[in-house]
Design a protein around this motif. Structure first.
Motif: not given
Length: 394
Positions: A340-347, A354-360
């Motif tokens: 999740l941390d590697s997929s997160s683009s949030s500041s 964002k919900p899509h960050e949980y896809t992986n």
């Protein structure tokens, strides 16, 4: 230890295969089981109340850690330093560490239990240890170091399990052994059972850990997100009873297979849909559906262990498999946090994400549960092969 009602388990244990002559239960154990007097209604009520309170203290906290996960990582009121709050893997590891030790500790505790005539001193020490852990956790302000407690007094809730622990006692005598037979340990049935336990425990905790944080990404408040986790656990509790009763008709191993496949399907079908634009509808369906389906494995595993390996090997096999489940719990959610941390683009100003960050994370969790499903299917096949007969109901 997760289990269905005692009546269902006793019915299971009464139909255990005892054909292995070298592993027969001693005659005196069978006699004590058959002739042991029934407990009084007062004793039954006391045991039920004590069990409820003990599960509240152990499994209850493990199952609801997602509320703490959301608070520590996203709440403005979180007392963690910002760098630690942004490390969702480390925060997740705290919760899974408790769950892993709850199960994994069985391999150390079971030998002690089997060698003592009075288990109350063990359960008493356990109650003190759990209470002390909660007290220290309540005073901590850092993920990596727990400072000494600074309370001026203790609240009654900190040690309410202590009097409960003294209700524990042997009813049918102590277990005959806690070591797994080497010949049994080499069988494909046992190896697949252990692998299934590892993968299921790992995958099972991922939705529970991130359920509240994902709910907030969909726009729910923290309070409602915590309510959804409570709904999931409530449904899960009811489903353990219902699926246990259904398993009496379709077979316990069959029920575990169906529940595991359904859990994987709900993760990839409903949770993934919610994350990729489906919104709140699929997410609510997942909260309820996963709660129903995931209860089967946790509830039926003890009875399936007794059914496959025999009552004489139950203590050793059950203790080892729950140790393996503890190992699985250690890495499931922390690895999910890393993903999740590697997929997160949030500041840092938008901690909700964002919900899509949980896809992986969802794909990873579904894979764990699917592999666990394949393993329990393998157990079903090899168990029938070992017994030399295939039954539709098993």
């Amino acid at each position: 230890m997760d289990s269905v009602s005692s009546s269902v388990q006793l019915r299971t244990l009464s139909h255990i295969d005892r054909r292995r002559s070298d592993e027969e239960t001693p005659a005196n154990s069978i006699a004590s089981f058959a002739t042991a007097p029934s407990p009084t209604r007062r004793k039954q009520a006391l045991v039920l109340i004590s069990t409820f309170l003990m599960i509240f203290q152990t499994i209850g906290i493990n199952q609801t850690y997602g509320v703490f996960q959301e608070f520590y990582t996203t709440s403005p009121a979180s007392f963690l330093p910002e760098k630690q709050a942004n490390n969702r893997a480390a925060v997740a590891f705290v919760g899974t560490l408790g769950a892993g030790l709850t199960w994994g500790g069985s391999i150390f505790v079971n030998p002690l239990v089997s060698r003592t005539k009075d288990v109350r001193w063990i359960t008493g020490l356990g109650s003190v240890g759990m209470s002390l852990g909660l007290i220290l956790a309540g005073e901590s302000r850092n993920v990596s170091v727990i400072p000494p407690p600074e309370r001026e007094s203790f609240s009654p809730e900190d040690i309410f399990t202590l009097p409960v622990s003294f209700v524990a006692q042997w009813r049918f005598g102590r277990p005959q052994g806690t070591r797994v037979n080497i010949a049994l340990a080499r069988k494909p049935t046992f190896l697949l059972q252990c692998l299934a336990a590892l993968l299921q425990a790992s995958g099972n905790f991922v939705p529970l850990t991130f359920m509240t944080t994902f709910s907030t990404t969909l726009g729910y408040t923290s309070a409602f997100a915590a309510l959804l986790l409570a709904v999931n656990n409530g449904v899960n509790t009811i489903s353990r009873i219902m699926l246990g009763a259904l398993a009496d008709y379709i077979g316990r191993q069959n029920m575990i297979v169906l529940g595991m496949l359904g859990s994987a399907a709900s993760v990839w079908g409903l949770w993934l849909t919610a994350a990729t634009g489906g919104g709140k509808g699929p997410w609510i369906a997942f909260v309820v559906g996963y709660g129903i389906l995931a209860g089967g494995y946790n509830a039926l595993l003890p009875t399936v262990i007794a059914e496959i390996y025999g009552i004489q090997a139950y203590a050793s096999v059950n203790g080892f498999i729950y140790f393996v489940r503890g190992l699985g719990a250690f890495f499931g959610s922390p690895v999910g946090g890393v993903i999740l941390d590697s997929s997160s683009s949030s500041s840092s100003l938008d901690k909700l994400g964002k919900p899509h960050e949980y896809t992986n994370v969802i794909i990873y969790d579904g894979a764990l549960l699917l592999l666990a499903s394949l393993c329990v299917m393998g157990v079903r096949v090899f168990d029938a092969t070992d017994k030399g007969v295939w039954k539709l109901k098993a």
